[in-house]
Design an enzyme around this catalytic site. Structure first.
Site, PDB file in Angstrom:
ATOM      1  N   TYR A 151       0.859  -1.186   0.000  1.00  0.00           N
ATOM      2  CA  TYR A 151       0.000   0.000   0.000  1.00  0.00           C
ATOM      3  C   TYR A 151       0.894   1.234   0.000  1.00  0.00           C
ATOM      4  O   TYR A 151       1.614   1.490   0.968  1.00  0.00           O
ATOM      5  CB  TYR A 151      -0.882  -0.035   1.247  1.00  0.00           C
ATOM      6  CG  TYR A 151      -1.961   1.034   1.350  1.00  0.00           C
ATOM      7  CD1 TYR A 151      -2.213   1.949   0.338  1.00  0.00           C
ATOM      8  CD2 TYR A 151      -2.759   1.109   2.490  1.00  0.00           C
ATOM      9  CE1 TYR A 151      -3.208   2.900   0.440  1.00  0.00           C
ATOM     10  CE2 TYR A 151      -3.764   2.053   2.621  1.00  0.00           C
ATOM     11  CZ  TYR A 151      -3.985   2.949   1.591  1.00  0.00           C
ATOM     12  OH  TYR A 151      -4.978   3.884   1.712  1.00  0.00           O
ATOM     13  N   LYS A 176      -1.875  -1.295  -3.784  1.00  0.00           N
ATOM     14  CA  LYS A 176      -2.977  -0.367  -3.549  1.00  0.00           C
ATOM     15  C   LYS A 176      -2.402   1.037  -3.543  1.00  0.00           C
ATOM     16  O   LYS A 176      -1.422   1.313  -2.845  1.00  0.00           O
ATOM     17  CB  LYS A 176      -3.662  -0.666  -2.211  1.00  0.00           C
ATOM     18  CG  LYS A 176      -4.781   0.307  -1.847  1.00  0.00           C
ATOM     19  CD  LYS A 176      -5.363   0.015  -0.464  1.00  0.00           C
ATOM     20  CE  LYS A 176      -6.467   1.010  -0.120  1.00  0.00           C
ATOM     21  NZ  LYS A 176      -7.013   0.796   1.241  1.00  0.00           N
TER      22      LYS A 176
END
Length: 317
Positions: A151, A176
């Site tokens: 992420y 992400k």
């Protein structure tokens, strides 16, 4: 597909890709009692409602789920409940974070609880060079067999060279993005293997969903799904079907005012979502410090926005 990629990780990646094509990604709230203690029964009831809405995957104990406020025992209960309630219908991707040593402890708990993969949240506090950002993931990957989705947000932003190094790790399956730097993101997608997963993790991701899709990243997480899956699903369907009229109406009359309210107070990205879930009668309870619940005035405005959004969905049907 990269034949060197671990077959277990590849299978989870395919499962996630299929889910992303079918629906939004659910990041469930964590339920607390009024005194701030964990409410396992409320959480399971809330999860059941989330799953009934048909998300593409479930990501327990992540940012919206207040991972940062959970101790290890609470984390175990949250991930275990998600695995049991999901019962194999969709992938369960549990959040892990802090430094790699602590992330590895949470990863072990998630694996024991039956999670299918991990979302590696940004590390704690310090800025780091690219070599350090990659080493953080390498250290975690060496300590868990679970597939990893990294992420990038806050102090974590990968270069294309770093992304190539991460994608070469057998269990790193995706990224992400929470920066919304579409120039950088486009370069990352072009540098990654064909089977590498990307999804839009911007706060209130629907606002930028069309822009992300234009650079080849149509999948996204939805905070709105945590309290109004009807609205989130209507927007997802409008994008999928090319219904720009419905998408535009939902953006103009619901999502943009919601984001403007969200931006008034730090932490409202979670606090407003939890308050909206309570307005829907979901047993999620309050947020934990350092977050604060919305003021009465903001709660009243939120209630009006929720009614507007649900009314738009009803009108569309």
């Amino acid at each position: 597909m990269d034949t060197e990629r671990d077959t277990g990780a590849a299978a989870v990646a395919r499962w996630l890709r299929d889910g992303m094509a079918r629906g939004v990604l659910s990041f469930p709230l964590t339920s607390f009692h009024a005194d701030g203690s964990l409410d396992p029964d409320g959480y399971r009831a809330y999860l059941a409602a989330q799953l009934d809405a048909g998300p593409g995957a479930v990501f327990p104990a992540c940012g919206t789920g207040e991972f940062f406020s959970l101790d290890e025992d609470e984390y175990r209960q949250v991930v275990t409940a998600a695995v049991e309630e999901t019962a194999g219908r969709v992938p369960v991707v549990a959040g892990v974070g802090y430094g790699w040593a602590q992330a590895a402890r949470f990863a072990r708990i998630a694996r024991e609880a039956g999670a299918d993969a991990l979302l590696v949240l940004p590390h704690y506090l310090v800025a780091a060079p690219q070599d350090g950002l990659v080493a953080q993931v390498e250290q975690l990957a060496a300590r868990t067999p679970l597939p990893l989705v990294v992420y990038q947000r806050g102090q974590v932003a990968y270069t294309t060279a770093s992304l190539r190094r991460l994608a070469a790790l057998p269990t790193v399956i995706g990224l992400k993005d929470g920066h919304s730097d579409l120039d950088r993101l486009q370069r990352l997608t072009l540098a990654a293997p064909e089977d590498f997963l990307f999804f839009n993790g911007a706060a209130t991701a629907e606002i930028q969903a069309r822009a992300y899709a234009a650079v080849g990243v149509p999948a996204y997480s939805s905070a709105v799904h945590a309290f109004a899956p009807e609205i989130a699903d209507a927007f997802f369907a409008a994008l999928r079907d090319g219904d720009s009229g419905t998408a535009g109406t939902l953006l103009r009359d619901f999502y943009v005012p919601f984001v403007e309210l969200r931006d008034r107070v730090p932490g409202y990205a979670v606090s407003l979502v939890k308050a909206a879930a309570r307005l829907r009668g979901r047993p999620v309870g309050p947020v934990r410090a350092p977050l604060t619940d919305p003021s009465p005035a903001d709660l009243a405005e939120l209630s009006g926005l929720l009614a507007t959004g649900l009314g738009l969905v009803g009108a569309a049907r």
